[in-house]
Motif scaffolding. Structure first.
Motif, PDB file in Angstrom:
ATOM      1  N   SER A 157       0.872  -1.170   0.000  1.00  0.00           N
ATOM      2  CA  SER A 157       0.000   0.000   0.000  1.00  0.00           C
ATOM      3  C   SER A 157       0.911   1.224   0.000  1.00  0.00           C
ATOM      4  O   SER A 157       1.704   1.409   0.927  1.00  0.00           O
ATOM      5  CB  SER A 157      -0.908   0.004   1.230  1.00  0.00           C
ATOM      6  OG  SER A 157      -1.764   1.129   1.207  1.00  0.00           O
ATOM      7  N   THR A 158       0.813   2.054  -1.043  1.00  0.00           N
ATOM      8  CA  THR A 158       1.721   3.175  -1.233  1.00  0.00           C
ATOM      9  C   THR A 158       0.974   4.485  -1.004  1.00  0.00           C
ATOM     10  O   THR A 158      -0.078   4.709  -1.614  1.00  0.00           O
ATOM     11  CB  THR A 158       2.319   3.137  -2.652  1.00  0.00           C
ATOM     12  OG1 THR A 158       2.887   1.844  -2.885  1.00  0.00           O
ATOM     13  CG2 THR A 158       3.385   4.206  -2.822  1.00  0.00           C
ATOM     14  N   VAL A 159       1.497   5.327  -0.132  1.00  0.00           N
ATOM     15  CA  VAL A 159       0.821   6.576   0.233  1.00  0.00           C
ATOM     16  C   VAL A 159       1.792   7.748   0.154  1.00  0.00           C
ATOM     17  O   VAL A 159       2.988   7.595   0.404  1.00  0.00           O
ATOM     18  CB  VAL A 159       0.220   6.497   1.657  1.00  0.00           C
ATOM     19  CG1 VAL A 159      -0.852   5.410   1.735  1.00  0.00           C
ATOM     20  CG2 VAL A 159       1.296   6.243   2.692  1.00  0.00           C
ATOM     21  N   ARG A 182       5.647   6.617   0.708  1.00  0.00           N
ATOM     22  CA  ARG A 182       6.033   5.476   1.543  1.00  0.00           C
ATOM     23  C   ARG A 182       5.203   4.266   1.127  1.00  0.00           C
ATOM     24  O   ARG A 182       3.995   4.360   0.945  1.00  0.00           O
ATOM     25  CB  ARG A 182       5.817   5.786   3.020  1.00  0.00           C
ATOM     26  CG  ARG A 182       6.104   4.583   3.940  1.00  0.00           C
ATOM     27  CD  ARG A 182       6.107   4.968   5.407  1.00  0.00           C
ATOM     28  NE  ARG A 182       7.335   5.700   5.723  1.00  0.00           N
ATOM     29  CZ  ARG A 182       7.372   6.904   6.308  1.00  0.00           C
ATOM     30  NH1 ARG A 182       6.254   7.516   6.647  1.00  0.00           N
ATOM     31  NH2 ARG A 182       8.534   7.485   6.565  1.00  0.00           N
ATOM     32  N   GLN A 183       5.866   3.137   0.997  1.00  0.00           N
ATOM     33  CA  GLN A 183       5.196   1.886   0.661  1.00  0.00           C
ATOM     34  C   GLN A 183       5.279   0.930   1.843  1.00  0.00           C
ATOM     35  O   GLN A 183       6.353   0.610   2.319  1.00  0.00           O
ATOM     36  CB  GLN A 183       5.850   1.241  -0.566  1.00  0.00           C
ATOM     37  CG  GLN A 183       5.126   0.011  -1.073  1.00  0.00           C
ATOM     38  CD  GLN A 183       5.711  -0.473  -2.379  1.00  0.00           C
ATOM     39  OE1 GLN A 183       6.720  -1.181  -2.367  1.00  0.00           O
ATOM     40  NE2 GLN A 183       5.125  -0.081  -3.498  1.00  0.00           N
ATOM     41  N   TYR A 184       4.112   0.525   2.328  1.00  0.00           N
ATOM     42  CA  TYR A 184       4.008  -0.478   3.389  1.00  0.00           C
ATOM     43  C   TYR A 184       3.786  -1.830   2.724  1.00  0.00           C
ATOM     44  O   TYR A 184       3.063  -1.919   1.723  1.00  0.00           O
ATOM     45  CB  TYR A 184       2.832  -0.157   4.306  1.00  0.00           C
ATOM     46  CG  TYR A 184       2.941   1.172   5.009  1.00  0.00           C
ATOM     47  CD1 TYR A 184       3.475   1.267   6.291  1.00  0.00           C
ATOM     48  CD2 TYR A 184       2.507   2.349   4.392  1.00  0.00           C
ATOM     49  CE1 TYR A 184       3.583   2.490   6.939  1.00  0.00           C
ATOM     50  CE2 TYR A 184       2.605   3.571   5.032  1.00  0.00           C
ATOM     51  CZ  TYR A 184       3.145   3.633   6.299  1.00  0.00           C
ATOM     52  OH  TYR A 184       3.242   4.846   6.935  1.00  0.00           O
ATOM     53  N   TYR A 185       4.372  -2.888   3.273  1.00  0.00           N
ATOM     54  CA  TYR A 185       4.242  -4.204   2.657  1.00  0.00           C
ATOM     55  C   TYR A 185       4.466  -5.305   3.691  1.00  0.00           C
ATOM     56  O   TYR A 185       4.973  -5.057   4.789  1.00  0.00           O
ATOM     57  CB  TYR A 185       5.229  -4.361   1.495  1.00  0.00           C
ATOM     58  CG  TYR A 185       6.664  -4.024   1.843  1.00  0.00           C
ATOM     59  CD1 TYR A 185       7.527  -4.995   2.340  1.00  0.00           C
ATOM     60  CD2 TYR A 185       7.159  -2.730   1.671  1.00  0.00           C
ATOM     61  CE1 TYR A 185       8.846  -4.688   2.664  1.00  0.00           C
ATOM     62  CE2 TYR A 185       8.465  -2.417   1.984  1.00  0.00           C
ATOM     63  CZ  TYR A 185       9.299  -3.401   2.485  1.00  0.00           C
ATOM     64  OH  TYR A 185      10.598  -3.091   2.804  1.00  0.00           O
ATOM     65  N   ALA A 232       5.574  -9.500   9.285  1.00  0.00           N
ATOM     66  CA  ALA A 232       5.347  -8.164   9.832  1.00  0.00           C
ATOM     67  C   ALA A 232       5.083  -7.182   8.696  1.00  0.00           C
ATOM     68  O   ALA A 232       5.143  -7.530   7.516  1.00  0.00           O
ATOM     69  CB  ALA A 232       6.560  -7.720  10.640  1.00  0.00           C
ATOM     70  N   ILE A 233       4.793  -5.932   9.067  1.00  0.00           N
ATOM     71  CA  ILE A 233       4.642  -4.859   8.092  1.00  0.00           C
ATOM     72  C   ILE A 233       5.891  -3.992   8.145  1.00  0.00           C
ATOM     73  O   ILE A 233       6.249  -3.460   9.198  1.00  0.00           O
ATOM     74  CB  ILE A 233       3.401  -3.985   8.392  1.00  0.00           C
ATOM     75  CG1 ILE A 233       2.138  -4.846   8.492  1.00  0.00           C
ATOM     76  CG2 ILE A 233       3.260  -2.888   7.346  1.00  0.00           C
ATOM     77  CD1 ILE A 233       1.786  -5.599   7.242  1.00  0.00           C
ATOM     78  N   LYS A 234       6.570  -3.862   6.996  1.00  0.00           N
ATOM     79  CA  LYS A 234       7.754  -3.012   6.892  1.00  0.00           C
ATOM     80  C   LYS A 234       7.499  -1.941   5.835  1.00  0.00           C
ATOM     81  O   LYS A 234       6.429  -1.920   5.213  1.00  0.00           O
ATOM     82  CB  LYS A 234       8.985  -3.855   6.576  1.00  0.00           C
ATOM     83  CG  LYS A 234       9.312  -4.832   7.702  1.00  0.00           C
ATOM     84  CD  LYS A 234      10.619  -5.562   7.493  1.00  0.00           C
ATOM     85  CE  LYS A 234      10.905  -6.484   8.681  1.00  0.00           C
ATOM     86  NZ  LYS A 234      12.187  -7.200   8.504  1.00  0.00           N
ATOM     87  N   SER A 235       8.477  -1.063   5.616  1.00  0.00           N
ATOM     88  CA  SER A 235       8.245   0.028   4.671  1.00  0.00           C
ATOM     89  C   SER A 235       9.516   0.462   3.967  1.00  0.00           C
ATOM     90  O   SER A 235      10.632   0.236   4.443  1.00  0.00           O
ATOM     91  CB  SER A 235       7.625   1.225   5.396  1.00  0.00           C
ATOM     92  OG  SER A 235       8.525   1.758   6.343  1.00  0.00           O
ATOM     93  N   SER A 236       9.305   1.092   2.810  1.00  0.00           N
ATOM     94  CA  SER A 236      10.372   1.717   2.026  1.00  0.00           C
ATOM     95  C   SER A 236       9.839   3.032   1.488  1.00  0.00           C
ATOM     96  O   SER A 236       8.621   3.239   1.420  1.00  0.00           O
ATOM     97  CB  SER A 236      10.789   0.812   0.861  1.00  0.00           C
ATOM     98  OG  SER A 236      11.370  -0.386   1.323  1.00  0.00           O
ATOM     99  N   VAL A 237      10.744   3.925   1.079  1.00  0.00           N
ATOM    100  CA  VAL A 237      10.328   5.226   0.537  1.00  0.00           C
ATOM    101  C   VAL A 237      10.937   5.438  -0.848  1.00  0.00           C
ATOM    102  O   VAL A 237      11.973   4.859  -1.192  1.00  0.00           O
ATOM    103  CB  VAL A 237      10.722   6.390   1.474  1.00  0.00           C
ATOM    104  CG1 VAL A 237       9.909   6.346   2.756  1.00  0.00           C
ATOM    105  CG2 VAL A 237      12.205   6.384   1.773  1.00  0.00           C
ATOM    106  N   THR A 238      10.266   6.290  -1.637  1.00  0.00           N
ATOM    107  CA  THR A 238      10.716   6.596  -2.995  1.00  0.00           C
ATOM    108  C   THR A 238      10.355   8.030  -3.350  1.00  0.00           C
ATOM    109  O   THR A 238       9.429   8.607  -2.777  1.00  0.00           O
ATOM    110  CB  THR A 238      10.069   5.650  -4.025  1.00  0.00           C
ATOM    111  OG1 THR A 238      10.639   5.872  -5.326  1.00  0.00           O
ATOM    112  CG2 THR A 238       8.562   5.859  -4.109  1.00  0.00           C
ATOM    113  N   ASP A 239      11.077   8.589  -4.315  1.00  0.00           N
ATOM    114  CA  ASP A 239      10.686   9.894  -4.857  1.00  0.00           C
ATOM    115  C   ASP A 239      10.324   9.787  -6.333  1.00  0.00           C
ATOM    116  O   ASP A 239       9.922  10.772  -6.949  1.00  0.00           O
ATOM    117  CB  ASP A 239      11.770  10.944  -4.642  1.00  0.00           C
ATOM    118  CG  ASP A 239      13.080  10.603  -5.329  1.00  0.00           C
ATOM    119  OD1 ASP A 239      13.154   9.569  -6.028  1.00  0.00           O
ATOM    120  OD2 ASP A 239      14.046  11.368  -5.169  1.00  0.00           O
TER     121      ASP A 239
END
Length: 198
Positions: A147-149, A157-160, A165-172
């Motif tokens: 889920s990307t918000v 930020r993308q939660y996955y 567990a739920i982890k996350s990464s970020v992008t521009d």
């Protein structure tokens, strides 16, 4: 709220729930899809610039078995609505590939990105118009159902799901991701959690 109709009451395969008190209570109904198409799953809604809602969803090539990877080539379709309840399916297929599920669609800059799970793997496709998507690459081998918000005008930020567990990464830019340390949400004991929707 758009969700899979696990009880198989809706011909479209999707239910809709509406709230008139800021989300405190909900009235549930069946999503109306014309033409009277059947078999949608894993809905993801986006708000278009003209105020309509576009709903992306999966059609499975065969009946999915709970707990098993879907077999065959699945396809992503879309429908639009002005009221959020009555949808008209758009012509054509947005994207098709083996074992894809759970579309996560977001517009970053002038491009639309659709992230799709293939079991634990997450792939990304892109589009200029939100209708014709082409494969880009594998985002990660372990960490899907995303889920990307937007965080601000330049960062998403993308939660996955990964490692239970739920982890996350970020992008521009929608393609290059920086993993954030730790877990955003971790279950207690020997449980696993998945399918985030912040």
């Amino acid at each position: 709220i758009y969700a899979v109709d696990g009880s198989h009451r809706s011909r479209s395969g999707i239910i809709v729930a509406l709230s008139e008190d800021e989300g405190k209570s909900w009235n549930q109904g069946l999503l109306q899809l014309k033409p009277n198409m059947a078999g949608g799953a894993d809905p993801d809604a986006v708000l278009l610039g003209d105020g309509r809602i576009r709903l992306y969803y999966i059609r499975f090539s065969g009946r999915p078995v709970p707990g098993e990877m879907p077999r065959g080539e699945n396809s992503v379709h879309s429908a639009v609505s002005s009221d959020g309840i009555h949808f008209v399916e758009e012509e054509g297929i947005r994207y098709r590939q083996e074992q894809i599920t759970d579309p996560d669609v977001v517009k970053i800059g002038n491009r639309w990105f659709m992230y799709l799970a293939q079991g634990p793997r997450l792939i990304v496709t892109s589009s200029q118009d939100g209708l014709h998507f082409e494969y880009e690459e594998i985002v990660r081998e372990d960490g899907s159902v995303s889920s990307t918000v937007p965080i601000n005008s330049n960062l998403w930020r993308q939660y996955y799901c990964t490692d239970g567990a739920i982890k996350s990464s970020v992008t521009d830019d929608g393609l290059h991701w920086t993993k954030e340390e730790g877990a955003r949400l971790k279950p207690e004991g020997n449980f696993m959690i998945c399918d985030p929707a912040p």
